[in-house]
Write a protein that holds these residues in place. Structure first.
Motif, PDB file in Angstrom:
ATOM      1  N   GLU A  35       0.831  -1.209   0.000  1.00 38.78           N
ATOM      2  CA  GLU A  35       0.000   0.000   0.000  1.00 38.78           C
ATOM      3  C   GLU A  35       0.862   1.255   0.000  1.00 38.78           C
ATOM      4  O   GLU A  35       0.578   2.218  -0.716  1.00 38.78           O
ATOM      5  CB  GLU A  35      -0.925   0.008   1.215  1.00 38.78           C
ATOM      6  CG  GLU A  35      -2.048  -1.003   1.123  1.00 38.78           C
ATOM      7  CD  GLU A  35      -2.853  -1.122   2.408  1.00 38.78           C
ATOM      8  OE1 GLU A  35      -2.454  -0.552   3.445  1.00 38.78           O
ATOM      9  OE2 GLU A  35      -3.895  -1.799   2.363  1.00 38.78           O
ATOM     10  N   LYS A  36       1.913   1.244   0.796  1.00 37.50           N
ATOM     11  CA  LYS A  36       2.816   2.397   0.865  1.00 37.50           C
ATOM     12  C   LYS A  36       3.536   2.593  -0.468  1.00 37.50           C
ATOM     13  O   LYS A  36       3.663   3.718  -0.959  1.00 37.50           O
ATOM     14  CB  LYS A  36       3.817   2.225   2.000  1.00 37.50           C
ATOM     15  CG  LYS A  36       4.733   3.436   2.161  1.00 37.50           C
ATOM     16  CD  LYS A  36       5.547   3.346   3.411  1.00 37.50           C
ATOM     17  CE  LYS A  36       6.506   4.494   3.614  1.00 37.50           C
ATOM     18  NZ  LYS A  36       6.735   5.429   2.560  1.00 37.50           N
ATOM     19  N   ALA A  39       1.174   4.320  -2.973  1.00 37.02           N
ATOM     20  CA  ALA A  39       1.063   5.766  -2.764  1.00 37.02           C
ATOM     21  C   ALA A  39       2.365   6.482  -3.136  1.00 37.02           C
ATOM     22  O   ALA A  39       2.339   7.533  -3.797  1.00 37.02           O
ATOM     23  CB  ALA A  39       0.688   6.055  -1.312  1.00 37.02           C
ATOM     24  N   HIS A  43       2.995   9.273  -6.170  1.00 32.87           N
ATOM     25  CA  HIS A  43       3.536  10.580  -5.799  1.00 32.87           C
ATOM     26  C   HIS A  43       4.837  10.875  -6.563  1.00 32.87           C
ATOM     27  O   HIS A  43       5.062  12.001  -7.008  1.00 32.87           O
ATOM     28  CB  HIS A  43       3.778  10.643  -4.286  1.00 32.87           C
ATOM     29  CG  HIS A  43       4.336  11.951  -3.842  1.00 32.87           C
ATOM     30  ND1 HIS A  43       3.569  13.088  -3.750  1.00 32.87           N
ATOM     31  CD2 HIS A  43       5.597  12.307  -3.493  1.00 32.87           C
ATOM     32  CE1 HIS A  43       4.337  14.092  -3.365  1.00 32.87           C
ATOM     33  NE2 HIS A  43       5.560  13.643  -3.195  1.00 32.87           N
ATOM     34  N   ASP A 120      -2.366   2.095 -10.904  1.00 32.85           N
ATOM     35  CA  ASP A 120      -3.239   2.341  -9.755  1.00 32.85           C
ATOM     36  C   ASP A 120      -4.339   1.282  -9.667  1.00 32.85           C
ATOM     37  O   ASP A 120      -4.555   0.675  -8.612  1.00 32.85           O
ATOM     38  CB  ASP A 120      -3.836   3.744  -9.872  1.00 32.85           C
ATOM     39  CG  ASP A 120      -4.801   4.080  -8.757  1.00 32.85           C
ATOM     40  OD1 ASP A 120      -4.478   3.832  -7.572  1.00 32.85           O
ATOM     41  OD2 ASP A 120      -5.895   4.599  -9.061  1.00 32.85           O
TER      42      ASP A 120
END
Length: 178
Positions: A35-36, A39, A43, A120
């Motif tokens: 999950e990290k 993200a 970014h 994504d």
């Protein structure tokens, strides 16, 4: 559904994937780590132009778009292997030629935004799929590319493979002129 997916033992995956598995922190739950990564990667690509994403750090190397598409293709293949083995597939699952896939991806003619959207959706879908499996399913043994592997190991391979390529992006592509 498992509360945590433990790091696999060496006999659960081919030696060729050891370096990827070692990139996954042992003190973090791999699902949290995935999950990290998700993200962080989204970014990382904010503000990168399509022209910049079509550059490579040296002639003959993949462009940033091709590298990102390679990461997507590999995650999709590893996730398919997880699904097959968790569902009880006993047939040997095929290997693939990463360079042939990269060449045929035509990543450089796609907008970067489209590739990031695919990433994504794929990662969110894979997280949901992995969470649906029991610990027993994730410990099953299957054959992929002629080697024994467990879905648990493949989850870690997805995370480690992405980290490997993020490291390359940071080490080689970040040094390119902006």
């Amino acid at each position: 559904m498992p509360t945590a997916i433990l790091k696999p033992e060496p006999q659960e995956y081919p030696e060729a994937f050891k370096s990827y598995i070692e990139l996954v922190p042992a003190d973090k739950d791999v699902m949290y780590y995935l999950e990290k990564q998700h993200a962080d990667l989204l970014h990382m690509f904010k503000g990168i132009s399509d022209a910049r994403a079509e550059e490579s750090y040296e002639p003959g190397k993949w462009t940033i778009k091709e590298l990102l598409q390679h990461m997507i293709d590999c995650e999709r293949i590893f996730a398919y292997r997880i699904l097959c083995i968790c569902r009880g597939e006993t047939a040997s699952l095929p290997g693939f030629d990463e360079n042939l896939y990269a060449y045929n991806s035509l990543a450089n003619i796609r907008p970067l935004e489209s590739i990031l959207n695919e990433y994504d959706l794929l990662r969110r879908s894979n997280l949901a799929m992995i969470r649906s499996f029991t610990s027993e399913m994730l410990d099953r043994v299957g054959i992929a590319n002629g080697n024994q592997v467990t879905p648990r190991a493949l989850v870690h391979i997805i995370a480690g493979h992405e980290q490997h390529h993020v490291n390359i992006l940071n080490e080689r592509y970040a040094k390119m002129k902006k």
